[in-house]
Motif scaffolding. Structure first.
Motif, mmCIF file in Angstrom:
data_model
loop_
_atom_site.group_PDB
_atom_site.id
_atom_site.type_symbol
_atom_site.label_atom_id
_atom_site.label_comp_id
_atom_site.label_asym_id
_atom_site.label_seq_id
_atom_site.Cartn_x
_atom_site.Cartn_y
_atom_site.Cartn_z
ATOM 1 N N ARG A 147 1.470 -1.218 -0.048
ATOM 2 C CA ARG A 147 -0.004 0.207 0.018
ATOM 3 C C ARG A 147 0.725 1.141 0.052
ATOM 4 O O ARG A 147 0.427 2.070 -0.671
ATOM 5 N N LEU A 148 2.103 0.995 0.365
ATOM 6 C CA LEU A 148 3.166 2.161 0.736
ATOM 7 C C LEU A 148 3.624 3.306 -0.757
ATOM 8 O O LEU A 148 3.780 3.692 -0.851
ATOM 9 N N THR A 149 3.889 1.684 -1.191
ATOM 10 C CA THR A 149 4.596 1.711 -2.599
ATOM 11 C C THR A 149 3.253 2.699 -3.560
ATOM 12 O O THR A 149 3.679 3.367 -4.270
ATOM 13 N N LEU A 150 2.622 2.119 -3.144
ATOM 14 C CA LEU A 150 1.131 2.176 -4.271
ATOM 15 C C LEU A 150 0.924 3.998 -4.180
ATOM 16 O O LEU A 150 0.487 4.035 -5.343
ATOM 17 N N LEU A 151 0.915 3.557 -2.887
ATOM 18 C CA LEU A 151 0.333 5.519 -2.148
ATOM 19 C C LEU A 151 2.034 6.917 -3.054
ATOM 20 O O LEU A 151 1.432 7.689 -3.072
ATOM 21 N N THR A 152 3.251 5.937 -2.708
ATOM 22 C CA THR A 152 4.253 6.293 -2.949
ATOM 23 C C THR A 152 4.007 7.206 -4.741
ATOM 24 O O THR A 152 4.104 8.524 -5.047
ATOM 25 N N LEU A 153 3.243 6.043 -5.427
ATOM 26 C CA LEU A 153 3.232 6.481 -7.211
ATOM 27 C C LEU A 153 2.067 7.181 -7.022
ATOM 28 O O LEU A 153 2.997 7.731 -7.542
ATOM 29 N N VAL A 154 1.257 6.691 -6.471
ATOM 30 C CA VAL A 154 0.406 7.963 -7.087
ATOM 31 C C VAL A 154 0.772 9.286 -7.064
ATOM 32 O O VAL A 154 0.706 10.248 -7.448
ATOM 33 N N THR A 155 1.430 9.811 -5.555
ATOM 34 C CA THR A 155 1.751 11.177 -5.278
ATOM 35 C C THR A 155 3.150 11.632 -6.464
ATOM 36 O O THR A 155 2.312 12.505 -7.122
ATOM 37 N N MET A 156 3.454 10.649 -6.906
ATOM 38 C CA MET A 156 4.649 10.859 -8.100
ATOM 39 C C MET A 156 4.283 11.200 -8.768
ATOM 40 O O MET A 156 4.899 12.140 -10.049
ATOM 41 N N LEU A 157 3.237 10.777 -9.224
ATOM 42 C CA LEU A 157 1.820 11.100 -10.771
ATOM 43 C C LEU A 157 1.456 11.814 -11.047
ATOM 44 O O LEU A 157 1.271 12.618 -11.846
ATOM 45 N N CYS A 158 1.178 11.946 -9.347
ATOM 46 C CA CYS A 158 -0.043 13.631 -8.832
ATOM 47 C C CYS A 158 1.233 14.907 -9.356
ATOM 48 O O CYS A 158 0.798 15.769 -10.150
ATOM 49 N N PHE A 159 2.285 14.603 -8.757
ATOM 50 C CA PHE A 159 3.284 15.336 -9.096
ATOM 51 C C PHE A 159 3.942 16.124 -10.855
ATOM 52 O O PHE A 159 3.810 17.230 -10.774
ATOM 53 N N ALA A 160 3.930 15.278 -11.377
ATOM 54 C CA ALA A 160 4.545 14.749 -12.223
ATOM 55 C C ALA A 160 3.187 15.093 -12.980
ATOM 56 O O ALA A 160 3.167 15.695 -14.371
ATOM 57 N N GLY A 161 1.796 15.337 -13.475
ATOM 58 C CA GLY A 161 0.694 15.293 -13.331
ATOM 59 C C GLY A 161 0.217 17.437 -13.494
ATOM 60 O O GLY A 161 0.379 17.903 -14.465
ATOM 61 N N ASN A 162 0.710 17.602 -12.305
ATOM 62 C CA ASN A 162 0.909 19.043 -12.617
ATOM 63 C C ASN A 162 1.504 19.468 -13.863
ATOM 64 O O ASN A 162 0.766 20.947 -13.940
ATOM 65 N N SER A 163 2.658 19.613 -13.453
ATOM 66 C CA SER A 163 3.420 19.924 -15.207
ATOM 67 C C SER A 163 3.000 19.837 -16.637
ATOM 68 O O SER A 163 2.595 20.926 -16.967
ATOM 69 N N VAL A 164 2.651 18.849 -16.613
ATOM 70 C CA VAL A 164 1.773 18.313 -17.943
ATOM 71 C C VAL A 164 0.631 18.816 -18.464
ATOM 72 O O VAL A 164 0.250 19.212 -18.555
ATOM 73 N N LEU A 165 -0.253 18.880 -16.964
ATOM 74 C CA LEU A 165 -1.638 19.684 -17.072
ATOM 75 C C LEU A 165 -1.025 20.869 -17.536
ATOM 76 O O LEU A 165 -1.941 22.184 -18.221
ATOM 77 N N CYS A 166 -0.423 21.705 -17.289
ATOM 78 C CA CYS A 166 -0.070 23.026 -16.476
ATOM 79 C C CYS A 166 0.710 23.235 -17.956
ATOM 80 O O CYS A 166 0.404 24.331 -19.075
ATOM 81 N N ARG A 167 1.018 22.829 -18.551
ATOM 82 C CA ARG A 167 2.230 22.599 -20.176
ATOM 83 C C ARG A 167 1.206 22.650 -21.439
ATOM 84 O O ARG A 167 0.832 23.064 -22.017
#
Length: 292
Positions: free
Chosen positions: A5-25
């Motif tokens: 669960r910790l690994t999955l939640l960590t992956l979700v947060t990293m995807l969210c952080f990357a998603g901020n850059s993609v959505l803004c661009r």
């Protein structure tokens, strides 16, 4: 919390952080929305999502907190809100003229550099390996900024570095707070007021766009609001080194998403500079600095 669960939640947060850059661009390249409006919509959406999360948590706990001049359950401070606003606004204006991958690389490189330099200011010392890693990362940033046909505009690159410094300051101020979600909600609310003032000051340049506003809402409510809430659940379960190291995956994820959704090329220059910056930072964070 289980390791899976910790690994999955960590992956979700990293995807969210990357998603901020993609959505803004995506918003600033493929729609007509202006950077100030994107920032305002993003922060407003994030504030609303976080306020709902805080309210839902209070209802679940069956607690009612009297406001006494502040929003129930919302903490934070104006200094942290100013850092959050500086991060969000600089990010938006920078991504108008810089690619997703290079932007994320500069952003998270500046975040880590801010935290490392703050540690040095407070008495930490770097060993030879860490010093070499810091110099390698700095060389990678210089290579990104060096004049070439595919180099990002210097103004946009410096603005992205400023965004990373602001996010680093915000992250450092948030370490050890008793209620990170409530503080983040309060900071978003305050930063929203600052973004509205910015939009009012640039009213003559305002360009609203439905799709661009949708990207901003997704960035604010999902990849920022919910993403940060999940991150603060994960963060206490990670060591400081692991928390820093996992964030090094964000520029890689952002580059891949930029190639997939924004059709940006992954160039040899991007690969080499990424290797220098991320590898150098990894050399620093994977070795514990010594204190005086």
């Amino acid at each position: 919390m289980s390791s899976i669960r910790l690994t999955l939640l960590t992956l979700v947060t990293m995807l969210c952080f990357a998603g901020n850059s993609v959505l803004c661009r995506l918003a600033l390249r493929q729609t007509s929305i202006d950077a100030a409006s994107f920032t305002s919509v993003r922060l407003i959406s994030g504030a609303l999502m976080l306020a709902l999360l805080v309210h839902g948590r209070q209802r679940f706990r069956g607690s009612v907190i009297a406001s006494r001049g502040r929003f129930p359950g919302l903490g934070g401070s104006w200094i942290s809100a100013l850092a959050l606003f500086a991060y969000a606004s600089s990010l938006s204006f920078s991504y108008a003229n810089i690619s997703t991958g290079i932007g994320a690389l500069l952003l998270f490189g500046a975040v880590q550099a801010t935290m490392i330099l703050t540690g040095l200011w407070h008495g930490e010392r770097l060993n030879a390996r860490q010093l070499g890693g810091l110099l390698l990362a700095m060389a990678g940033v210089v290579a990104i900024l060096s004049p070439r046909l595919d180099a990002p505009p210097l103004g946009s690159a410096l603005l992205m570095l400023a965004s990373g410094v602001a996010w680093g300051v915000y992250s450092l101020r948030g370490r050890g707070v008793a209620d990170p979600t409530g503080d983040t909600a309060g900071n978003f609310l305050r930063a929203t007021l600052l973004s509205v003032l910015l939009s009012a000051a640039l009213l003559t340049h305002q360009q609203l766009d439905g799709l661009g506003a949708l990207y901003a809402v997704l960035s604010g409510a999902i990849t920022s609001g919910m993403g940060y809430a999940v991150w603060y659940v994960v963060l206490p379960k990670l060591t400081r080194t692991r928390a820093a190291a996992v964030q090094l995956s964000v520029p890689v994820l952002a580059s891949l998403a930029g190639a997939l959704f924004v059709h940006e090329p992954i160039t040899l220059r991007l690969l080499l500079t990424s290797l220098a910056v991320l590898g150098g930072i990894a050399m620093v964070v994977y070795s514990r600095p010594s204190a005086v």
